[in-house]
Design a protein around this motif. Structure first.
Motif, short mmCIF file in Angstrom:
data_model
loop_
_atom_site.label_atom_id
_atom_site.label_comp_id
_atom_site.label_asym_id
_atom_site.label_seq_id
_atom_site.Cartn_x
_atom_site.Cartn_y
_atom_site.Cartn_z
N PRO A 287 0.82 -1.22 0.00
CA PRO A 287 0.00 0.00 0.00
C PRO A 287 0.85 1.27 0.00
O PRO A 287 0.52 2.24 -0.69
CB PRO A 287 -0.81 -0.12 1.29
N TYR A 288 1.94 1.26 0.76
CA TYR A 288 2.80 2.44 0.81
C TYR A 288 3.46 2.69 -0.55
O TYR A 288 3.51 3.83 -1.03
CB TYR A 288 3.87 2.24 1.88
N LEU A 289 3.94 1.61 -1.15
CA LEU A 289 4.57 1.73 -2.46
C LEU A 289 3.59 2.29 -3.49
O LEU A 289 3.93 3.18 -4.28
CB LEU A 289 5.09 0.36 -2.90
N ALA A 290 2.35 1.77 -3.46
CA ALA A 290 1.33 2.24 -4.41
C ALA A 290 1.03 3.72 -4.19
O ALA A 290 0.90 4.49 -5.16
CB ALA A 290 0.07 1.41 -4.26
N LEU A 291 0.91 4.13 -2.93
CA LEU A 291 0.60 5.53 -2.63
C LEU A 291 1.71 6.47 -3.08
O LEU A 291 1.47 7.44 -3.81
CB LEU A 291 0.37 5.69 -1.12
N MET B 178 13.53 -1.43 7.03
CA MET B 178 14.47 -1.05 5.97
C MET B 178 13.81 -0.97 4.59
O MET B 178 14.02 0.03 3.88
CB MET B 178 15.64 -2.01 5.96
N PRO B 179 13.04 -1.98 4.14
CA PRO B 179 12.45 -1.87 2.80
C PRO B 179 11.56 -0.64 2.63
O PRO B 179 11.70 0.11 1.67
CB PRO B 179 11.65 -3.18 2.66
N ILE B 180 10.64 -0.42 3.58
CA ILE B 180 9.74 0.74 3.48
C ILE B 180 10.54 2.03 3.58
O ILE B 180 10.29 2.99 2.85
CB ILE B 180 8.65 0.68 4.57
#
Length: 748
Positions: A532-536, A598-600
Motif C-alpha cells: 500500500p505504501y509503495l502504491a501511494l 528497511m524496505p519501506i
C-alpha cells in the motif's frame, strides 16, 4: 511558478541583509529552544493493532505497579577459571551485589536474586540477576545508571566477570566522525565542480544553517512530541544531503546566467525561476515519500517521516531565498579563479563551438549503443538484486552490538551459559477474567505451562505471580534460539495457534508479548504495509512527474528504474548485513536479519532522492526538446549541461550517507549503507545509463501525452516558458535551437 520564483529570487537578492538576518534569527531561536528544552522523559514505542501491544496495555492495566515498557537490566556474572558460581566466595559477592542493586536507586522496582530465581547455569559457571525499573529506559536518571555500573564494577574487583545487558544502559547512538568526513568529501567535490572556494562553501553553509534549524527544532520539540533519538539523526542525514544538492543546483544555474552576461540580480532571479522550479518539485517528491510513512500506522515511524519532511521543506526554502541572498554577498567571487573554467567551456572565444565535455561524450556513446547500455545496466543491477530474494527481516538485538560494549558481552555470556533464548524471553499474559468450570488463575496458568512445554524450540516455561485481583498472571517462555532467529518467530506463531485450545478448556485468554514478540509483530506490520505504501508514494509521484514532464512514458520509466535500484540496494544490504560479505569492511560484527523497517524506509527516502536526479536531468532534456531539438540531440544537451552537476550532487549525497556507516548503532549503520548504495545505483546506473538508453529507443514517443490529458492538466511551467514571455524580448540568448552550443544555460 517560474515567474513567482523569479520574483522571489530577485527579491531575496535585493534584500539580502534582511533575508540573511531572518534565517540567522530562526537558527538562533531554534538553537535557544533546543538548549532550553527539558531532556525527553520518554520515547515510547507502540504498534497499534498488534497482539504484543494489546498485551503490553493489558499488563499496565492489570499490574498497576509495573510498567510493561519499564527499563530492564541483566547483570551477568561468570565465575573465575576453576571456580563455580555457587562456591562460597562468588556467591557472597553476588548476593552483596544484588543488595547494592536494590538499594542503588528509588527507580528500581525489583531485583531477582539469581540463587532464589534459579538463574544459574547447569555447569555452575554463570548466573544473572534481573533488574526491573519503574520507568522506561529514557526516564532513568544518570545516578541510576551510575549505581548500576558501580555495583558491577565493585563485583569485578573480586575476580568475577560482570557484564550488563538490557536497555537500562541505552544511550544516544554515536556516529563518530563519519558525518564530518561526509561533509569534508562534499566540500572537496564542490571545490572541484566549481573551481571556487566561495562557490563551494556557499552550498555547505546554507545546508548547515537549514539542518541546524531543522534538528534544533526537533530537539526542542522532542519532549512534547515524544520523538525518539533516531528522529534527529534521520533528519540530519536527509536534510544535509538535499540541502547541499538543492543549493548546488541554484548556484550552478546562477553561474551559468552570469556567463551569459546578465547582471547579478537578474542572474539570481533567473536561477531561482528555472533551477528553482526543479528544486520545488524534487523537494515535493521527497516530502510525499516521507509523509507517506504515516500509512504504516506506527507512531514512531510517522514522527520520523514528518520530522525529516520538515527538514526537507526548510532545505527548499533555504535554496529559494537564503542562497540568492548569499549570492548577493558573494558577488562574482562565485566564478572560478581566472578566466578559464571547465564548467563554462574554458573561456572559449564567442562564436566558437564548445568542446564536448564528459557528459556530452557519454550521452553520444549511449545514443550509439542504447541496447547494449540498457542490457548492461538492467542485468548488472539484476545480479546485485539476487540476494534480496533471501531477505529475512527483524529488529536488531544486543547480539548485533559491537563486541566492545558491555551489552554485547553480556549477551554472549548468557548465550554460552544458558542458551541464546535467554537474551529475549517471551512474556505471556494469561487473562483469567472469563474463566470457566470454577477454575482459578493458577489452574489456568498450569494449563498454559503444560501446553507450551510440549512445543518445539522451548527450553523452559516459568509461571509468574498473579495480580492482586487474582484474574491475571504471567508466564515466561525461554526459546531455544536467539531472539532474532526464524525459529523463535515460528515458536511465537505456534504459541498463538495453541491458545485456542487453552481458551476452549479454561476460558483464559492468552496474549504473547515481550520485546521479541513486539519485534516480530512490528516486522509483520511493516510487511503488510509495504505494497500500500509503495502504491501511494509511486502513484502520487507519478502524477507529479506527469505534470513536470507532460509525458506518460517518462514518469513510468522513472518509477520502474527506481524500483530496480531499490531492489539492487536491498540485495547489497542483505549480502553485507545478513550474509556477512565484506562485513568486516563496514564494521558488521554480527550478521542477522535486516531491520524490518528497511524496505519501506528505503522506498520512501530513495524514491524521493531518485526523483531529484530525474527532475534535474530530464527537465533539461525536456526544455531542449520543446524548443525544437530532436530527441537524440535533446538527450545530449541535457547531459552536456546537467551531467556534471548531477554527478557532483550524487557524490555529495553518497558521501553524506556513507558517513553514517561509522555509527556504533546497527540501525543507523544499515540505513547509511543502504541509502549510499541506493543513490549510487540510481544516479550512476539508472539515471546516467538506463534513462538515456530508454529515451533514445523511444525517440519522440517518450514525450507523448494524450491531447485530452494535456488539456486537462495545469501547466506548471517548469521549463520557464511563462517566465520568458514575462521577461519579453530579452530571450534571444536563452531560447530556440543552438547548434553551436553557445547557450550555456544549465537547467539542473
Amino acid at each position: 511558478m517560474a515567474t513567482f520564483l523569479y520574483r522571489l529570487g530577485r527579491g531575496a537578492f535585493r534584500r539580502r541583509r534582511f533575508v540573511a538576518l531572518a534565517w540567522v534569527a530562526l537558527l538562533l531561536l531554534a538553537g535557544f529552544g533546543a538548549a532550553s528544552a527539558a531532556t525527553p522523559t520518554s520515547s515510547s514505542f507502540s504498534i497499534p493493532g498488534t497482539e504484543a501491544q494489546r498485551a503490553f496495555d493489558l499488563m499496565e492495566q492489570r499490574f498497576p505497579g509495573q510498567r510493561a515498557d519499564g527499563a530492564t537490566a541483566r547483570v551477568v556474572f561468570k565465575a573465575p577459571a576453576g571456580q563455580k558460581i555457587t562456591d562460597a566466595g562468588p556467591k557472597a559477592e553476588i548476593e552483596k551485589t544484588v543488595k547494592e542493586l536494590r538499594d542503588g536507586s528509588d527507580q528500581v522496582a525489583s531485583v531477582a536474586d539469581p540463587y532464589q530465581a534459579k538463574a544459574t547455569s547447569q555447569d555452575g559457571s554463570t548466573a544473572y540477576a534481573s533488574v526491573s525499573y519503574k520507568v522506561s529506559a529514557m526516564e532513568l536518571t544518570d545516578d541510576t545508571r551510575e549505581a548500576l555500573e558501580d555495583a558491577a564494577t565493585a563485583a569485578q574487583k573480586s575476580g568475577l566477570t560482570v557484564e550488563i545487558g538490557g536497555d537500562a544502559l541505552t544511550v544516544m547512538p554515536e556516529t563518530g566522525s563519519g558525518e564530518i568526513i561526509g561533509v569534508g568529501v562534499a566540500a572537496v567535490v564542490l571545490v572541484i565542480t566549481f573551481g571556487s572556494l566561495v562557490a563551494a562553501g556557499l552550498p555547505l553553509l546554507t545546508a548547515l544553517i537549514g539542518v541546524g534549524i531543522g534538528v534544533s527544532s526537533i530537539t526542542a520539540l522532542a519532549n512534547v512530541l515524544d520523538l525518539g533519538s533516531t528522529t534527529s539523526t534521520l533528519a540530519m542525514m536527509i536534510g544535509l544531503a538535499v540541502g547541499i544538492d538543492y543549493a548546488l543546483f541554484i548556484v550552478s544555474r546562477y553561474r551559468a546566467e552570469l556567463a551569459e552576461g546578465r547582471d547579478r540580480e537578474e542572474a539570481a532571479g533567473r536561477a531561482a525561476g528555472t533551477a528553482g522550479s526543479a528544486v520545488v518539485f524534487a523537494g515535493l517528491t521527497v516530502v510525499i515519500a516521507l509523509v507517506g510513512l504515516a500509512v504504516v500506522n506506527i507512531p514512531m515511524l510517522t514522527k520520523m517521516g514528518f520530522a525529516a519532511a520538515g527538514t526537507v521543506v526548510i532545505a527548499v526554502l533555504v535554496a529559494l531565498t537564503l542562497v540568492p541572498a548569499m549570492l548577493g554577498f558573494a558577488g562574482k567571487r562565485v566564478l572560478p579563479a581566472g578566466s578559464k573554467s571547465k564548467l563554462f567551456g574554458k573561456g572559449r572565444p564567442e562564436g566558437t563551438e564548445a568542446k564536448p565535455n564528459g557528459g556530452t561524450r557519454w550521452a553520444r556513446f549511449v545514443l550509439r549503443r542504447p541496447v547494449m547500455v540498457l542490457l548492461a545496466g538492467v542485468i548488472g543491477l539484476g545480479v546485485i538484486a539476487v540476494p534480496a530474494s533471501k531477505l529475512e527481516m527483524g529488529l536488531p538485538d544486543e547480539g548485533s552490538q559491537p563486541v566492545s560494549t558491555t551489552q554485547r558481552r553480556a549477551y554472549d555470556l548468557l548465550s554460552e551459559g544458558f542458551g541464546p533464548g535467554f537474551n529475549g524471553p517471551l512474556l505471556m499474559i494469561v487473562d483469567g477474567k472469563d474463566l470457566r468450570n470454577g477454575q482459578d488463575i493458577d489452574q489456568a496458568v498450569d494449563e498454559v505451562v503444560g501446553t507450551v512445554k510440549k512445543l518445539d524450540g522451548v527450553v523452559a516455561v516459568i509461571p509468574g505471580q498473579p495480580n492482586k485481583e487474582g484474574d491475571t498472571s504471567t508466564v515466561t517462555v525461554i526459546a531455544k534460539d536467539r531472539p532474532s532467529s526464524e525459529k523463535t518467530e515460528t515458536l511465537v506463531h505456534d504459541i498463538r495457534e495453541v491458545r485456542a485450545e487453552i481458551k476452549k478448556d479454561t476460558g483464559a485468554e492468552v496474549l504473547v508479548s515481550g520485546q521479541t514478540a513486539m519485534n516480530i509483530d512490528f516486522s509483520q506490520k511493516m510487511n503488510d504495509a509495504l505494497l500500500p505504501y509503495l502504491a501511494l508514494v509511486v502513484g502520487l509521484a507519478f502524477l507529479l512527474l506527469m505534470l513536470v514532464f507532460r509525458s506518460v512514458l517518462v514518469p513510468l520509466k522513472a518509477a520502474l528504474g527506481f524500483l530496480l535500484s531499490v531492489v539492487a540496494a536491498l540485495g547489497a544490504v542483505v549480502a553485507v548485513f545478513q550474509w556477512g560479505w565484506l562485513g568486516s569492511l563496514f564494521g558488521v560484527e554480527q550478521t542477522g536479519p535486516i531491520m524490518s523497517m528497511m524496505p519501506i524506509f528505503m522506498v520512501g527516502v530513495v524514491f524521493g532522492l531518485a526523483m531529484d536526479y530525474e527532475v534535474f536531468l530530464v527537465t533539461r532534456m525536456r526544455e531542449a526538446y520543446v524548443h525544437g531539438e530532436r530527441p537524440g540531440q535533446a538527450i545530449v544537451t541535457g547531459f552536456q549541461h546537467g551531467a556534471r552537476v548531477v554527478t557532483a550532487a550524487a557524490v555529495i549525497m553518497i558521501a553524506v550517507f556513507a558517513g553514517f556507516i561509522g555509527s556504533s548503532e546497527q540501525m543507523v549503520k544499515m540505513i547509511g549503507f543502504g541509502l549510499a548504495v541506493a543513490v549510487f545505483f540510481d544516479a550512476f546506473v539508472v539515471r546516467m545509463a538506463i534513462v538515456p538508453a530508454v529515451l533514445a529507443l523511444l525517440g519522440h514517443r517518450a514525450w507523448w501525452l494524450p491531447r485530452w490529458l494535456d488539456k486537462a492538466m495545469p501547466n506548471v511551467d517548469v521549463e520557464g516558458e511563462g517566465l520568458r514571455k514575462h521577461l519579453g524580448g530579452d530571450e534571444d540568448a536563452g531560447s530556440g535551437n543552438d547548434p553551436d552550443g553557445e547557450r550555456e544555460l544549465v537547467n539542473a
